[in-house]
Design a protein around this motif. Structure first.
Motif, mmCIF file in Angstrom:
data_model
loop_
_atom_site.group_PDB
_atom_site.id
_atom_site.type_symbol
_atom_site.label_atom_id
_atom_site.label_comp_id
_atom_site.label_asym_id
_atom_site.label_seq_id
_atom_site.Cartn_x
_atom_site.Cartn_y
_atom_site.Cartn_z
ATOM 1 N N ARG A 316 2.517 43.180 32.146
ATOM 2 C CA ARG A 316 1.632 43.783 33.134
ATOM 3 C C ARG A 316 1.140 45.212 32.712
ATOM 4 N NH1 ARG A 316 6.688 43.927 35.072
ATOM 5 N NH2 ARG A 316 7.286 45.594 36.331
ATOM 6 N N TYR A 317 0.283 45.713 33.466
ATOM 7 C CA TYR A 317 -0.213 47.042 32.952
ATOM 8 C C TYR A 317 0.914 48.201 33.254
ATOM 9 C CZ TYR A 317 -5.011 45.929 31.637
ATOM 10 O OH TYR A 317 -5.873 45.246 31.080
ATOM 11 N N GLY A 318 1.937 48.024 34.453
ATOM 12 C CA GLY A 318 2.732 49.014 34.557
ATOM 13 C C GLY A 318 3.717 49.087 33.519
ATOM 14 N N THR A 319 4.291 48.071 32.991
ATOM 15 C CA THR A 319 5.062 48.056 31.810
ATOM 16 C C THR A 319 4.427 48.466 30.542
ATOM 17 O OG1 THR A 319 4.967 45.544 31.459
ATOM 18 C CG2 THR A 319 6.900 46.674 32.637
ATOM 19 N N SER A 320 3.074 48.107 30.301
ATOM 20 C CA SER A 320 2.409 48.511 29.304
ATOM 21 C C SER A 320 2.193 50.067 29.225
ATOM 22 C CB SER A 320 0.987 48.031 29.157
ATOM 23 O OG SER A 320 1.189 46.153 29.317
ATOM 24 N N ILE A 321 1.987 50.441 30.395
ATOM 25 C CA ILE A 321 1.823 52.034 30.265
ATOM 26 C C ILE A 321 3.020 52.849 29.987
ATOM 27 C CG2 ILE A 321 1.733 54.020 31.759
ATOM 28 C CD1 ILE A 321 -0.368 52.224 33.559
ATOM 29 N N ASP A 322 4.339 52.322 30.239
ATOM 30 C CA ASP A 322 5.541 52.634 29.979
ATOM 31 C C ASP A 322 5.711 52.551 28.329
ATOM 32 O OD1 ASP A 322 8.737 52.445 29.368
ATOM 33 O OD2 ASP A 322 8.471 53.484 31.601
ATOM 34 N N VAL A 323 5.358 51.523 27.751
ATOM 35 C CA VAL A 323 5.482 51.094 26.278
ATOM 36 C C VAL A 323 4.642 52.184 25.664
ATOM 37 C CG1 VAL A 323 4.974 49.464 24.421
ATOM 38 C CG2 VAL A 323 6.040 48.640 26.429
ATOM 39 N N LEU A 324 3.280 52.599 25.870
ATOM 40 C CA LEU A 324 2.679 53.386 25.557
ATOM 41 C C LEU A 324 3.471 55.019 25.591
ATOM 42 C CD1 LEU A 324 -1.035 52.879 26.882
ATOM 43 C CD2 LEU A 324 -0.440 52.852 24.619
ATOM 44 N N ASN A 325 4.021 55.206 26.709
ATOM 45 C CA ASN A 325 4.714 56.616 26.687
ATOM 46 C C ASN A 325 5.936 56.453 25.740
ATOM 47 O OD1 ASN A 325 3.393 57.430 28.888
ATOM 48 N ND2 ASN A 325 4.721 56.559 30.450
ATOM 49 N N GLN A 326 6.522 55.094 25.559
ATOM 50 C CA GLN A 326 7.743 55.311 24.492
ATOM 51 C C GLN A 326 7.032 55.456 22.962
ATOM 52 O OE1 GLN A 326 10.779 52.069 25.482
ATOM 53 N NE2 GLN A 326 9.211 51.585 26.960
ATOM 54 N N ILE A 327 6.065 54.841 22.814
ATOM 55 C CA ILE A 327 5.267 55.068 21.459
ATOM 56 C C ILE A 327 4.844 56.489 21.013
ATOM 57 C CG2 ILE A 327 3.092 54.403 20.333
ATOM 58 C CD1 ILE A 327 3.319 51.663 21.587
ATOM 59 N N GLU A 328 4.402 57.308 22.419
ATOM 60 C CA GLU A 328 3.967 58.458 22.168
ATOM 61 C C GLU A 328 5.068 59.657 21.761
ATOM 62 O OE1 GLU A 328 1.380 61.997 24.479
ATOM 63 O OE2 GLU A 328 2.751 60.582 25.758
ATOM 64 N N THR A 329 6.286 59.009 22.481
ATOM 65 C CA THR A 329 7.613 59.750 22.114
ATOM 66 C C THR A 329 7.846 59.385 20.473
ATOM 67 O OG1 THR A 329 8.359 59.521 24.383
ATOM 68 C CG2 THR A 329 9.889 59.960 22.989
#
Length: 334
Positions: A316-329
């Motif tokens: 879902r979008y909530g977890t997808s946003i978190d994955v984006l944060n991890q990619i950025e890290t």
């Protein structure tokens, strides 16, 4: 030998659907915290403020959802989809600690208040009825019988059958419409799109200079490669990532190989592996790939670029946003 992805895809979906025992309250850990995700609802049964009934098209047909639903029973992936929207179900199917619904840290407290109504596809129909729901929402793999006909006898039921990762995002949008949370969904999607665009612009050089892939294993002498249309793959694609050869073809979102073929990952600069949200650990079968000499010879392994990612099933979008944060890290550290 390379094989089609669908049976193993269903196995991954089944890992959530068919879990045997009950601890939904095990919350996510070891990630960047999902700071951009919508908060969970404040009270049990918080629901819609829709002005009138709405017709939603689901796998089980066009379903008329009454206005202002307050008491919602959610089954399987539907729980996370609703919590993302700020809606707290009154009842949910529960899962075991190895395969929980992957909740964001901020959703732990809300999840603890949800009444269990069964485990996996073993739903207690009498328990569901006792909660007097206005609406029942099911998101689950089409390979299994979710007892939709019985649920429809209790309350209007939305069943979203899941075959591919994008089905889950599409279902969340329809769930939002059903519970009067279109604005909340629009914000989630806008936040996701903005974050992906920011990463693509900020880290364009690094994104173009490295190749990404996603690998995992269920044992049995096999491993999986996720492609650009997989759960994490579609997030990487939205962020502008370049894929390794094995992940670049998105016709199938997962491809199963024998461990004798680990060299298909040879051109990958970064290999992402799943980390369970509930435990913060990489599953043992995936860890065991490290025992293979061919794995040890991979460029990404030698460079220390086999990196865990939480919410490998970013449903879902909530977890997808978190994955984006991890990619950025990860990109910041390159």
């Amino acid at each position: 030998m390379r094989t089609t992805a669908l049976p193993r895809t269903r196995r991954r979906l089944a890992a959530v659907s068919l879990s045997a025992a009950a601890v939904l309250t095990l919350a996510a850990c070891g990630s960047d915290g999902g700071k951009d995700a919508a908060p969970a609802g404040d009270t049990a049964g918080s629901g819609s403020a829709a002005a009138g009934p709405v017709v939603v098209e689901a796998t089980n047909g066009k379903v008329t959802v009454p206005a202002g639903v307050k008491r919602i029973v959610s089954i399987s992936y539907a729980t996370g989809a609703l919590l993302d929207l700020g809606v707290q179900p009154v009842g949910t199917s529960t899962l075991d600690e190895n395969n929980p619904v992957e909740l964001l840290p901020a959703q732990k407290e809300a999840a603890a208040k949800i009444e269990p109504i069964g485990s996996g596809i073993e739903i207690n129909i009498e328990k569901v009825a006792s909660l007097k729901p206005d609406l029942i929402v099911v998101e689950g793999a089409t390979a299994f019988d979710w007892g939709v006909k019985k649920l429809e006898g209790i309350a209007p039921t939305l069943y979203f059958g899941i075959e591919t990762p994008v089905d889950l995002l599409n279902a969340q949008e329809k769930i939002a419409t059903a519970v009067g949370k279109d604005a909340e969904f629009a914000k989630l999607k806008a936040d996701y799109d903005a974050k992906a665009a920011q990463i693509k612009a900020t880290y364009a050089g690094r994104l173009n200079s490295v190749k990404w892939t996603i690998a995992s294993s269920y044992g049995g002498g096999e491993f999986l490669v996720d492609t650009s249309t997989s759960w994490v793959g579609r997030v990487l694609k939205d962020a502008g990532a370049t894929f390794s050869q094995a992940s670049a073809d998105g016709k199938e979102h997962e491809v199963t190989y024998s461990t004798e073929k680990l060299d298909v990952l040879a051109d990958a600069d970064i290999v992402l592996v799943p980390r369970m949200a509930a435990t913060g650990e990489v599953p043992q079968d995936t860890k065991d790939l490290d025992k293979q000499p061919a794995w040890q010879n991979l460029k990404a392994v030698k460079a220390g670029k086999v990196l865990p990612v939480t919410y490998a099933t970013s449903d879902r979008y909530g977890t997808s946003i978190d994955v984006l944060n991890q990619i950025e890290t990860i990109l910041k550290g390159l």
